[in-house]
Design a protein around this motif. Structure first.
Motif, mmCIF file in Angstrom:
data_model
loop_
_atom_site.group_PDB
_atom_site.id
_atom_site.type_symbol
_atom_site.label_atom_id
_atom_site.label_comp_id
_atom_site.label_asym_id
_atom_site.label_seq_id
_atom_site.Cartn_x
_atom_site.Cartn_y
_atom_site.Cartn_z
ATOM 1 N N GLY A 150 -3.882 37.072 -2.309
ATOM 2 C CA GLY A 150 -3.549 38.503 -2.250
ATOM 3 C C GLY A 150 -2.306 38.775 -1.430
ATOM 4 N N LEU A 151 -2.326 38.394 -0.162
ATOM 5 C CA LEU A 151 -1.208 38.726 0.725
ATOM 6 C C LEU A 151 0.060 37.980 0.325
ATOM 7 C CD1 LEU A 151 -2.910 39.045 4.225
ATOM 8 C CD2 LEU A 151 -1.905 40.841 2.808
ATOM 9 N N ASN A 163 -8.189 44.915 1.743
ATOM 10 C CA ASN A 163 -8.343 44.004 2.890
ATOM 11 C C ASN A 163 -8.839 44.769 4.113
ATOM 12 O OD1 ASN A 163 -7.615 41.702 1.573
ATOM 13 N ND2 ASN A 163 -5.505 41.625 2.356
ATOM 14 N N ALA A 192 -12.261 44.283 6.191
ATOM 15 C CA ALA A 192 -12.299 44.069 7.636
ATOM 16 C C ALA A 192 -13.237 45.083 8.294
ATOM 17 C CB ALA A 192 -10.896 44.180 8.221
ATOM 18 N N PHE A 227 -4.194 30.658 1.553
ATOM 19 C CA PHE A 227 -4.789 30.693 2.885
ATOM 20 C C PHE A 227 -5.802 31.828 2.917
ATOM 21 C CE2 PHE A 227 -5.337 32.545 7.028
ATOM 22 C CZ PHE A 227 -5.741 31.429 7.747
ATOM 23 N N THR A 228 -7.056 31.497 3.274
ATOM 24 C CA THR A 228 -8.101 32.523 3.352
ATOM 25 C C THR A 228 -9.116 32.164 4.413
ATOM 26 O OG1 THR A 228 -9.809 33.697 2.130
ATOM 27 C CG2 THR A 228 -9.465 31.416 1.517
ATOM 28 N N THR A 229 -9.732 33.180 5.021
ATOM 29 C CA THR A 229 -10.854 32.920 5.940
ATOM 30 C C THR A 229 -12.134 33.472 5.338
ATOM 31 O OG1 THR A 229 -10.542 35.030 7.050
ATOM 32 C CG2 THR A 229 -9.344 33.139 7.965
ATOM 33 N N ARG A 230 -12.019 34.014 4.139
ATOM 34 C CA ARG A 230 -13.192 34.645 3.522
ATOM 35 C C ARG A 230 -13.888 33.668 2.589
ATOM 36 N NH1 ARG A 230 -13.276 38.644 0.148
ATOM 37 N NH2 ARG A 230 -11.171 38.306 -0.660
ATOM 38 N N PHE A 253 -0.836 46.400 8.933
ATOM 39 C CA PHE A 253 0.092 45.835 7.963
ATOM 40 C C PHE A 253 1.166 46.871 7.666
ATOM 41 C CE2 PHE A 253 -3.450 43.063 7.563
ATOM 42 C CZ PHE A 253 -2.942 41.839 7.140
ATOM 43 N N ASP A 287 -6.358 49.274 10.568
ATOM 44 C CA ASP A 287 -7.808 49.362 10.540
ATOM 45 C C ASP A 287 -8.364 49.014 11.908
ATOM 46 O OD1 ASP A 287 -8.564 46.448 10.715
ATOM 47 O OD2 ASP A 287 -7.359 46.379 8.855
ATOM 48 N N GLY A 347 -12.869 33.821 -1.003
ATOM 49 C CA GLY A 347 -11.518 34.375 -1.062
ATOM 50 C C GLY A 347 -10.590 33.371 -1.727
ATOM 51 N N LEU A 348 -9.532 33.889 -2.363
ATOM 52 C CA LEU A 348 -8.567 32.992 -2.995
ATOM 53 C C LEU A 348 -7.362 32.751 -2.094
ATOM 54 C CD1 LEU A 348 -8.347 34.025 -6.748
ATOM 55 C CD2 LEU A 348 -8.951 31.795 -5.804
ATOM 56 N N GLY A 349 -7.131 33.712 -1.211
ATOM 57 C CA GLY A 349 -5.982 33.588 -0.323
ATOM 58 C C GLY A 349 -4.658 33.810 -1.035
ATOM 59 N N ALA A 380 -6.236 45.238 12.673
ATOM 60 C CA ALA A 380 -4.998 44.708 12.105
ATOM 61 C C ALA A 380 -4.137 45.863 11.621
ATOM 62 C CB ALA A 380 -5.326 43.785 10.946
ATOM 63 N N LEU A 405 -0.873 33.832 7.489
ATOM 64 C CA LEU A 405 -1.465 34.899 6.676
ATOM 65 C C LEU A 405 -0.874 34.995 5.265
ATOM 66 C CD1 LEU A 405 -3.656 36.717 7.726
ATOM 67 C CD2 LEU A 405 -1.948 38.435 8.261
ATOM 68 N N GLY A 435 -9.556 42.473 13.480
ATOM 69 C CA GLY A 435 -8.192 42.021 13.778
ATOM 70 C C GLY A 435 -7.963 40.604 13.270
HETATM 71 P P1 ADP Z 1 -8.250 36.861 0.534
HETATM 72 O O1 ADP Z 1 -8.513 38.292 0.675
HETATM 73 O O2 ADP Z 1 -8.587 36.312 -0.782
HETATM 74 O O3 ADP Z 1 -8.802 36.044 1.652
HETATM 75 P P2 ADP Z 1 -5.636 37.594 1.317
HETATM 76 O O4 ADP Z 1 -4.305 36.931 1.109
HETATM 77 O O5 ADP Z 1 -5.731 38.997 0.883
HETATM 78 O O6 ADP Z 1 -6.695 36.694 0.608
HETATM 79 O O7 ADP Z 1 -5.973 37.510 2.842
HETATM 80 C C1 ADP Z 1 -5.824 36.343 3.545
HETATM 81 C C2 ADP Z 1 -6.534 36.401 4.838
HETATM 82 O O8 ADP Z 1 -5.908 37.322 5.698
HETATM 83 C C3 ADP Z 1 -7.935 36.889 4.764
HETATM 84 O O9 ADP Z 1 -8.824 35.806 4.440
HETATM 85 C C4 ADP Z 1 -8.200 37.411 6.156
HETATM 86 O O10 ADP Z 1 -8.549 36.356 7.060
HETATM 87 C C5 ADP Z 1 -6.848 37.874 6.598
HETATM 88 N N1 ADP Z 1 -6.756 39.353 6.533
HETATM 89 C C6 ADP Z 1 -6.182 40.059 5.567
HETATM 90 N N2 ADP Z 1 -6.246 41.366 5.855
HETATM 91 C C7 ADP Z 1 -6.898 41.478 7.033
HETATM 92 C C8 ADP Z 1 -7.295 42.595 7.873
HETATM 93 N N3 ADP Z 1 -7.037 43.872 7.512
HETATM 94 N N4 ADP Z 1 -7.941 42.324 9.016
HETATM 95 C C9 ADP Z 1 -8.198 41.049 9.382
HETATM 96 N N5 ADP Z 1 -7.858 39.979 8.644
HETATM 97 C C10 ADP Z 1 -7.213 40.191 7.484
#
Ligand code: ADP
Length: 483
Positions: free
Chosen positions: A446-447, A386, A390, A436-439, A473, A418, A442-444, A471, A431, A422
């Motif tokens: 991972g986290l 991630n 970013a 939930f994803t902004t990519r 973590f 990183d 993306g599957l949303g 960001a 998050l 952010g």
């Molecule tokens: P995905 O990677 O499939 O989108 P994740 O659960 O890994 O799913 O991440 C969810 C969302 O969290 C990402 O779409 C992104 O918007 C945000 N995110 C995760 N890690 C970071 C990061 N290091 N910097 C900024 N945004 C992050």
């Protein structure tokens, strides 16, 4: 052994092999030069010995000839047969030698009963041999320059680097100049000529310098070693790449198990059977009720079977939800080094790190926590991936990835910071929500999975922004009890 240590070991081995090989080649060449030199020197010694023995024979022959016809003076023909003999002198009983040295030599000759040498003059390259006899004694003058049988000489007189001299009473007559220059190694040969009447020493000398070493062969060997080394390193790199790919695949497979597709496939597979049974039983019950008169008993039994199958379907859904929400890993915890897990994840991401020109630093501490190794690896890999995603969104010069590991208050803590864009304020609270994803693409998951895994191991995973940008973590897991 780390890949870097492996490479260093291969490199050092290569340098050693090249050096030892070159040394052996140089020694062999020096050995060859020495044995060639000694062979040549022995040939020279033999040739000159033959000549001096020949002089003795000539003298003996002269004394034998004098009983014949003296009028012809056969000795005067000798110089035409032996070019090294310049002149022959004879002293009859009634004559005296023109110089005292000849007289002394004659006395010596009559004492020793063989030819005696006198008048050695290395400046003119001449000496005399005197043979005492009755009625007449003989003296011959010998030219050292013509004494050498050049046609049989084993070396080229002008170009050979070997210096050859005749030595007598500390003075030397140079037969072949050789190369006088300075050399690191010197080969020497010294041996007295075989004929006792002419006690010259044959002295040969060869100086060998750096330039005489087999540089081409040594270079060839070094290049060969370097090529073998490069091949070995390439092979090693290939192996490392393959290992990395396999590891990534393994992590990917673990990740994919938790993705929507797998989940859906699993659900579909598990639910298909009971749902089909529910459908068949309710259809049968409908037909039985339509009968005249309706078969109430059988229809009731069919409905019961349908209800059982529906309950089974509901159990499947419940079980699936439990698996997803609380992965059962609490029972598989073991002491693991947090740093080692980070290093392993970094190794897997090395190509990506290189591509983005990101060089994370990691201290040499060891923080031993309690975790399930695969789950831990999965979390760290996700956080780093991630972060790299970013970082890919910001210009190359501004990318930094900071990894901190430390222990405190019964917890081991890993923070991945990183310098990416952010996390937006409205995104931050959502998050860790599944899906939930902004990519794009993306599957949303991972986290959300990482958080579930962290909680499952008795830890936490939190996210924040940090100044000036990016960001952060933080993963906390219980420390392993000290052994
Ligand atoms: P995905 O990677 O499939 O989108 P994740 O659960 O890994 O799913 O991440 C969810 C969302 O969290 C990402 O779409 C992104 O918007 C945000 N995110 C995760 N890690 C970071 C990061 N290091 N910097 C900024 N945004 C992050």
């Amino acid at each position: 052994m780390t890949p870097r240590h492996g490479r260093l070991a291969v490199l050092l081995t290569g340098v050693a092999v090249a050096a030892i090989g070159s040394f052996v080649l140089a020694r062999l060449e020096l050995g060859n030069l020495r044995s060639a030199f000694e062979t040549d020197a022995r040939i020279v010694h033999r040739l000159l010995s033959q000549r001096t023995a020949q002089h003795e024979a000539v003298m003996a022959m002269l004394t034998l000839l004098q009983s014949g016809n003296r009028a012809q003076k056969p000795e005067q023909r000798i110089p035409s047969v032996y070019p090294q003999i310049l002149a022959v002198q004879q002293r009859s009983d009634d004559e005296t030698w023109p110089d005292a040295a000849l007289r002394t030599a004659e006395e010596e000759s009559s004492r020793s009963r063989r030819a005696a040498m006198t008048g050695v003059n290395f400046a003119t390259g001449r000496y005399q041999l005197v043979q005492a006899a009755i009625p007449a004694s003989y003296a011959v003058q010998i030219d050292l320059r013509n004494m050498v049988p050049w046609e049989e000489w084993p070396m080229s007189r002008e170009t050979s680097p070997v210096r050859v001299m005749l030595e007598y009473k500390g003075e030397q007559f140079v037969l072949q100049p050789g190369h006088a220059g300075s050399g690191w190694w010197q080969f020497d040969f010294r041996k007295r000529l075989a004929a006792e009447s002419q006690p010259f020493d044959v002295v040969a000398m060869l100086k060998v310098g750096w330039t005489d070493l087999p540089w081409i062969k040594m270079l060839g060997w070094t290049l060969l070693t370097a090529a073998a080394l490069a091949a070995l390193l390439a092979l090693e790199r290939q192996r490392a790449e393959r290992r990395r790919a396999e590891e990534l695949l393994r992590l990917g497979q673990v990740a994919r198990l938790n993705t929507l597709g797998e989940l859906a496939a699993g659900i579909a597979h598990e639910l298909n059977q009971p749902l089909t049974a529910v459908l068949a039983n309710t259809q049968a019950a409908g037909r039985l009720l339509d009968d005249d008169p309706p078969e109430l008993g059988t229809a009731r039994a069919a409905m019961q079977r349908a209800a059982e199958q529906a309950r089974r379907a509901s159990d499947v859904v419940g079980r699936l939800r439990r698996v997803v929400e609380r992965p059962d890993i609490a029972g598989q915890l073991q002491p693991v080094s947090l740093e080692a897990a980070v290093r392993n994840a970094l190794y897997l991401l090395e190509p990506e790190l290189r591509r983005l020109e990101v060089k994370p630093e990691l201290g040499s501490t060891t923080t031993t926590i309690l975790a399930e190794p695969v789950a831990l690896e999965q979390i760290i890999h996700n956080l780093l991936s991630n972060a790299l995603q970013a970082l890919a969104q910001v210009p190359a010069g501004t990318r930094t990835l900071q990894i901190d590991v430390h222990a405190g208050a019964g917890k081991g803590e890993l923070t991945v910071r990183d310098s990416g864009p952010g996390i937006a304020a409205d995104v931050l609270p959502r998050l860790f929500e599944p899906f939930f994803t902004t990519r794009d693409g993306g599957l949303g998951l991972g986290l959300s999975l990482c958080e579930s895994l962290a909680v499952g191991m008795g830890g936490t995973l939190t996210a924040a922004n940090h100044a000036p940008r990016g960001a952060a973590f933080t993963l906390q897991l219980p420390l392993a009890p000290a052994a």
